[in-house]
Design an enzyme around this catalytic site. Structure first.
Site, mmCIF file in Angstrom:
data_model
loop_
_atom_site.group_PDB
_atom_site.id
_atom_site.type_symbol
_atom_site.label_atom_id
_atom_site.label_comp_id
_atom_site.label_asym_id
_atom_site.label_seq_id
_atom_site.Cartn_x
_atom_site.Cartn_y
_atom_site.Cartn_z
ATOM 1 C CD GLU A 293 -2.978 -1.331 2.292
ATOM 2 O OE1 GLU A 293 -2.906 -0.132 3.229
ATOM 3 O OE2 GLU A 293 -3.699 -2.371 2.462
ATOM 4 C CG HIS B 114 -8.801 5.405 1.545
ATOM 5 N ND1 HIS B 114 -8.678 5.310 0.278
ATOM 6 C CD2 HIS B 114 -8.293 4.699 1.924
ATOM 7 C CE1 HIS B 114 -8.228 4.024 -0.022
ATOM 8 N NE2 HIS B 114 -7.937 3.829 1.263
ATOM 9 N NE ARG C 88 -4.643 5.337 3.105
ATOM 10 C CZ ARG C 88 -4.916 4.462 3.825
ATOM 11 N NH1 ARG C 88 -5.626 4.839 4.831
ATOM 12 N NH2 ARG C 88 -4.876 3.102 3.417
ATOM 13 C CG HIS D 266 -10.090 6.351 5.477
ATOM 14 N ND1 HIS D 266 -11.101 4.913 5.265
ATOM 15 C CD2 HIS D 266 -8.851 5.379 5.784
ATOM 16 C CE1 HIS D 266 -10.374 3.846 5.504
ATOM 17 N NE2 HIS D 266 -9.264 3.955 5.729
ATOM 18 N NE ARG E 63 -4.470 5.033 9.459
ATOM 19 C CZ ARG E 63 -5.215 4.261 8.613
ATOM 20 N NH1 ARG E 63 -4.695 2.852 8.832
ATOM 21 N NH2 ARG E 63 -6.000 4.587 7.716
HETATM 22 P P1 FAD Z 1 -13.829 0.526 15.893
HETATM 23 O O1 FAD Z 1 -13.497 -0.729 15.185
HETATM 24 O O2 FAD Z 1 -14.719 1.734 14.893
HETATM 25 O O3 FAD Z 1 -14.773 0.262 16.997
HETATM 26 C C1 FAD Z 1 -15.366 1.222 17.726
HETATM 27 C C2 FAD Z 1 -16.564 0.567 18.713
HETATM 28 O O4 FAD Z 1 -17.117 1.365 19.889
HETATM 29 C C3 FAD Z 1 -17.586 0.101 17.959
HETATM 30 O O5 FAD Z 1 -18.244 -1.046 18.448
HETATM 31 C C4 FAD Z 1 -18.696 1.250 18.433
HETATM 32 O O6 FAD Z 1 -20.193 0.603 18.238
HETATM 33 C C5 FAD Z 1 -18.338 1.566 19.610
HETATM 34 N N1 FAD Z 1 -18.763 2.888 20.275
HETATM 35 C C6 FAD Z 1 -18.662 3.886 19.696
HETATM 36 N N2 FAD Z 1 -19.081 4.916 20.572
HETATM 37 C C7 FAD Z 1 -19.856 4.197 21.588
HETATM 38 C C8 FAD Z 1 -20.586 4.678 22.525
HETATM 39 N N3 FAD Z 1 -20.870 5.828 22.817
HETATM 40 N N4 FAD Z 1 -20.942 3.710 23.310
HETATM 41 C C9 FAD Z 1 -20.750 2.345 23.376
HETATM 42 N N5 FAD Z 1 -20.207 2.077 22.192
HETATM 43 C C10 FAD Z 1 -19.778 2.991 21.321
HETATM 44 N N6 FAD Z 1 -6.884 0.231 9.059
HETATM 45 C C11 FAD Z 1 -6.015 -0.632 8.724
HETATM 46 O O7 FAD Z 1 -4.978 -0.698 9.486
HETATM 47 N N7 FAD Z 1 -5.973 -1.535 7.907
HETATM 48 C C12 FAD Z 1 -6.998 -1.403 6.805
HETATM 49 O O8 FAD Z 1 -7.025 -2.068 6.009
HETATM 50 C C13 FAD Z 1 -8.147 -0.433 7.091
HETATM 51 N N8 FAD Z 1 -9.173 -0.309 6.209
HETATM 52 C C14 FAD Z 1 -10.262 0.381 6.634
HETATM 53 C C15 FAD Z 1 -11.290 0.350 5.690
HETATM 54 C C16 FAD Z 1 -12.515 1.110 6.121
HETATM 55 C C17 FAD Z 1 -13.881 0.964 5.146
HETATM 56 C C18 FAD Z 1 -12.507 1.736 7.253
HETATM 57 C C19 FAD Z 1 -13.589 2.598 7.598
HETATM 58 C C20 FAD Z 1 -11.360 2.065 7.955
HETATM 59 C C21 FAD Z 1 -10.165 1.055 7.819
HETATM 60 N N9 FAD Z 1 -9.084 1.184 8.494
HETATM 61 C C22 FAD Z 1 -8.283 0.298 8.221
HETATM 62 C C23 FAD Z 1 -9.028 1.804 9.842
HETATM 63 C C24 FAD Z 1 -9.437 0.604 10.784
HETATM 64 O O9 FAD Z 1 -10.262 0.009 10.534
HETATM 65 C C25 FAD Z 1 -9.838 1.451 12.309
HETATM 66 O O10 FAD Z 1 -8.907 2.522 12.381
HETATM 67 C C26 FAD Z 1 -9.831 0.377 13.345
HETATM 68 O O11 FAD Z 1 -10.734 -0.630 13.023
HETATM 69 C C27 FAD Z 1 -10.307 0.996 14.707
HETATM 70 O O12 FAD Z 1 -10.573 0.092 15.590
HETATM 71 P P2 FAD Z 1 -11.281 0.581 16.918
HETATM 72 O O13 FAD Z 1 -11.381 -0.706 17.754
HETATM 73 O O14 FAD Z 1 -10.291 1.469 17.470
HETATM 74 O O15 FAD Z 1 -12.554 1.019 16.564
HETATM 75 C C1 SIN Z 2 -7.331 0.266 2.477
HETATM 76 O O1 SIN Z 2 -7.627 -1.024 2.500
HETATM 77 O O2 SIN Z 2 -7.171 0.999 1.531
HETATM 78 C C2 SIN Z 2 -7.515 0.919 3.745
HETATM 79 C C3 SIN Z 2 -6.329 0.735 4.496
HETATM 80 C C4 SIN Z 2 -6.012 1.654 5.718
HETATM 81 O O3 SIN Z 2 -6.922 2.566 5.762
HETATM 82 O O4 SIN Z 2 -5.111 1.437 6.426
#
Ligand code: FAD
Ligand code: SIN
Length: 534
Positions: A114, A243, A289, A350, A385
């Site tokens: 990437e 993104h 990015r 993103h 990032r």
């Molecule tokens: P999240 O996975 O967002 O979880 C947050 C949780 O908190 C959820 O369960 C939500 O319901 C809960 N929550 C929020 N507010 C409250 C509240 N007030 N009360 C109770 N619960 C609450 N990163 C990579 O490294 N590689 C990738 O390939 C990649 N691809 C991506 C593709 C997409 C489409 C997106 C959107 C993001 C991507 N990212 C990627 C970024 C990555 O997915 C996120 O940064 C990471 O998953 C965040 O994880 P987290 O556990 O911190 O939060």
């Molecule tokens: C992607 O698959 O392009 C998302 C990767 C990321 O947000 O780190």
């Protein structure tokens, strides 16, 4: 209603689930509260994969260098070294937990590439990496007798000793600490009091404050807003990653076309068919990015086009099917046949590089409050990032956070019987809900128009004054009516948007994801942005 736990985790994405499993492994009871179904999270939509050094031809120093380069001078070098160093160990643990990363025919793990990575180092499960990780972690959580998961429970606010010290709290020694939190149980529509010695915020990002985003509806910045209201330091909120390649539609939530597609050879073209990235960076389509998103923005502004094209026609058909089945299926449903057609793409909000400031053990500035995952700012990402470093950061920091919590639990105490109940007295349900939808739409447009990929002092100032009006309106509304999820989310979104704008106004330079036409150079004097409520 009163609930009491040693440890409460808010959020059930990769960060919250990984942390809960580690704490439960040490024999502690944990409650996970999550505002929708457990799987609904940014994690569940991650495509490209998780970055870590796992091949002989790669090394930690290269991953460090790529991360520092992308971060544009604002990464904390210690955070970068320690988090990336712990990466391969955390990958092994994900595998033990049941994540089956895609393998090549010879049995070696398949590594994607990437933007900004000098090597192939992205482990992935086809293009549904997040879903596979989320499922494996949720299965493990379901199998643990020490973890209780409460779906459709919305964390409203943190309860701290300072906030209730007027109420004669035994043992209050003047040190502000976490005592618990208020949680809206969506089934009963009542706000319940949860007491805890330790609370982990794992609430994810803030993409929903923008009109167009790759993030699902949960990403409303609740954890950051709660922490800020509790007086905890947040930092680097101006660094919003767009993104470069979301599928162009008129819908607000935009499907992601993974950067891994460019890693396999796809190229961006403008509407004239020119492969334009070479004019912007020597790394062309695989530049970091911030550079690619700005280049697309410039091309669209120049021509007035609503999107650019992603040309995947050079990628062999078998690779498209095997490596990107999810993207292939989505595009087919939109009438795009990837073997022949190009994909219309635009940038979309993103990822948030800033957040609740934490140490490298997930401790925040408030005793007993921890944060990890996208909600947190550890110093790993700096001003931008590096792709696929966020899933890695979340899983590594969850483990480190669990060690810190277990250490701290041995010392902590509380007099939880004295936590005050939530009072909504004779408040009634609102008959003016139109304000919520109107103000939510307006907020998202303000951010999209004025606090986007290219900023100016004037645009930021416009955003600030308009958000102030929305803030006043929502605060009046908040105290007049019973709370519900839309009100709570909007209040948090407005608060977080105000923090983004304040940090952006403070930064009189262009760096990483913060690019402003009024200060196009870097300033050596400005380091992290930081904001505290009191
Ligand atoms: P999240 O996975 O967002 O979880 C947050 C949780 O908190 C959820 O369960 C939500 O319901 C809960 N929550 C929020 N507010 C409250 C509240 N007030 N009360 C109770 N619960 C609450 N990163 C990579 O490294 N590689 C990738 O390939 C990649 N691809 C991506 C593709 C997409 C489409 C997106 C959107 C993001 C991507 N990212 C990627 C970024 C990555 O997915 C996120 O940064 C990471 O998953 C965040 O994880 P987290 O556990 O911190 O939060
Ligand atoms: C992607 O698959 O392009 C998302 C990767 C990321 O947000 O780190």
């Amino acid at each position: 209603m009163f609930n009491k736990y040693d440890v409460i985790v808010v959020g059930s994405g990769i960060a919250g689930l990984s942390f809960a499993l580690k704490v439960a492994e040490a024999g502690k009871q944990v409650a996970i509260i999550t505002k929708k179904n457990s799987a609904e999270s940014n994690t569940n939509y991650a495509q490209g994969g998780i970055a870590a050094v796992t091949s002989q031809s790669d090394d930690l120093e290269m991953h460090i260098r790529d991360t520092l380069d992308a971060g544009d001078g604002l990464c904390d070098p210690l955070a970068v070294r320690e988090i990336l160093r712990d990466g391969p160990g955390s990958i092994d643990e994900l595998v033990q937990c049941g994540v089956a990363f895609t393998q090549l025919q010879d049995g070696r793990v398949s590594l994607g590439k990437e933007g900004g990575h000098s090597k192939r180092r992205i482990l992935h499960v086809k293009d549904i990496t997040g879903k596979a990780i989320e499922k494996a972690l949720l299965d493990a959580v379901d199998n643990s007798s020490l973890i209780e998961t409460m779906e459709h429970h919305f964390a409203v606010d943190l309860i701290t000793s300072k906030k209730i010290s007027g109420q004669d709290l035994d043992n209050f020694d003047g040190v502000d600490r976490i005592l618990g939190l208020y949680v809206l149980n969506e089934k009963t529509q009542k706000v319940e009091t949860f007491a805890a010695s330790a609370v982990l915020l794992a609430t994810g990002g803030i993409g929903q404050i923008y009109e167009y985003t790759t993030n699902p509806s949960i990403a409303t910045g609740d954890g950051i807003a709660m922490a800020y209201r509790a007086g905890v330091e947040v930092s680097n909120m101006e660094f919003i990653q767009f993104h470069p390649t979301a599928f162009y539609t008129t819908q607000a939530e935009r499907f992601l076309i993974s950067e891994a597609v460019r890693g396999e050879g796809a190229i961006l073209r403008n509407l004239e068919g020119e492969a334009f990235m070479g004019r912007y960076d020597t790394r062309q389509d695989l530049a970091p990015r911030d550079i690619v998103a700005r280049a697309i923005d410039a091309e669209m502004k120049k021509s007035g086009a609503r999107h650019v094209w992603l040309d995947v026609r050079s990628i062999p058909k078998a690779t498209l099917h095997e490596r990107f089945p999810n993207i292939y299926e989505y595009c087919s449903k939109q009438g795009i046949a990837l073997e022949e057609d190009m994909i219309p793409v635009v940038p979309a909000a993103h990822y948030l590089c800033g957040g609740v400031k934490t140490q490298l053990n997930a401790r925040t500035g408030l005793t007993g409050l921890y944060a990890c995952g996208e909600v947190a700012c550890t110093g790993l990402h700096g001003a931008n990032r590096l792709a696929s470093n966020s899933l890695l950061e979340a899983v590594v920091m969850a483990k480190r956070g669990a060690v810190a919590v277990l250490e701290d639990l041995a010392k902590s105490y509380q007099k939880s019987e004295l936590l005050p109940d939530w009072l909504d007295g004779d408040l009634h349900n609102s008959d003016e809900r139109v304000i919520l939808t109107h103000n939510r739409d307006e907020l998202k447009r303000i951010l999209w128009d004025y606090v986007s990929i290219v900023r100016t002092d004037k645009r930021l100032e416009r955003a600030r004054t308009r958000i102030e009006v929305l803030e006043r309106e929502i605060n009046d509304y908040y105290w007049d009516f019973k709370v519900d999820v839309s009100l709570l989310e909007l209040r948090n979104m407005i608060q977080v948007a105000a923090l983004v704008v304040r940090c952006a106004i403070q930064r009189k330079e262009s760096r990483g994801l913060h690019f402003t036409l009024d200060h196009t150079q870097k300033s050596e004097r400005i380091k992290d942005s930081s904001l505290k409520a009191y």
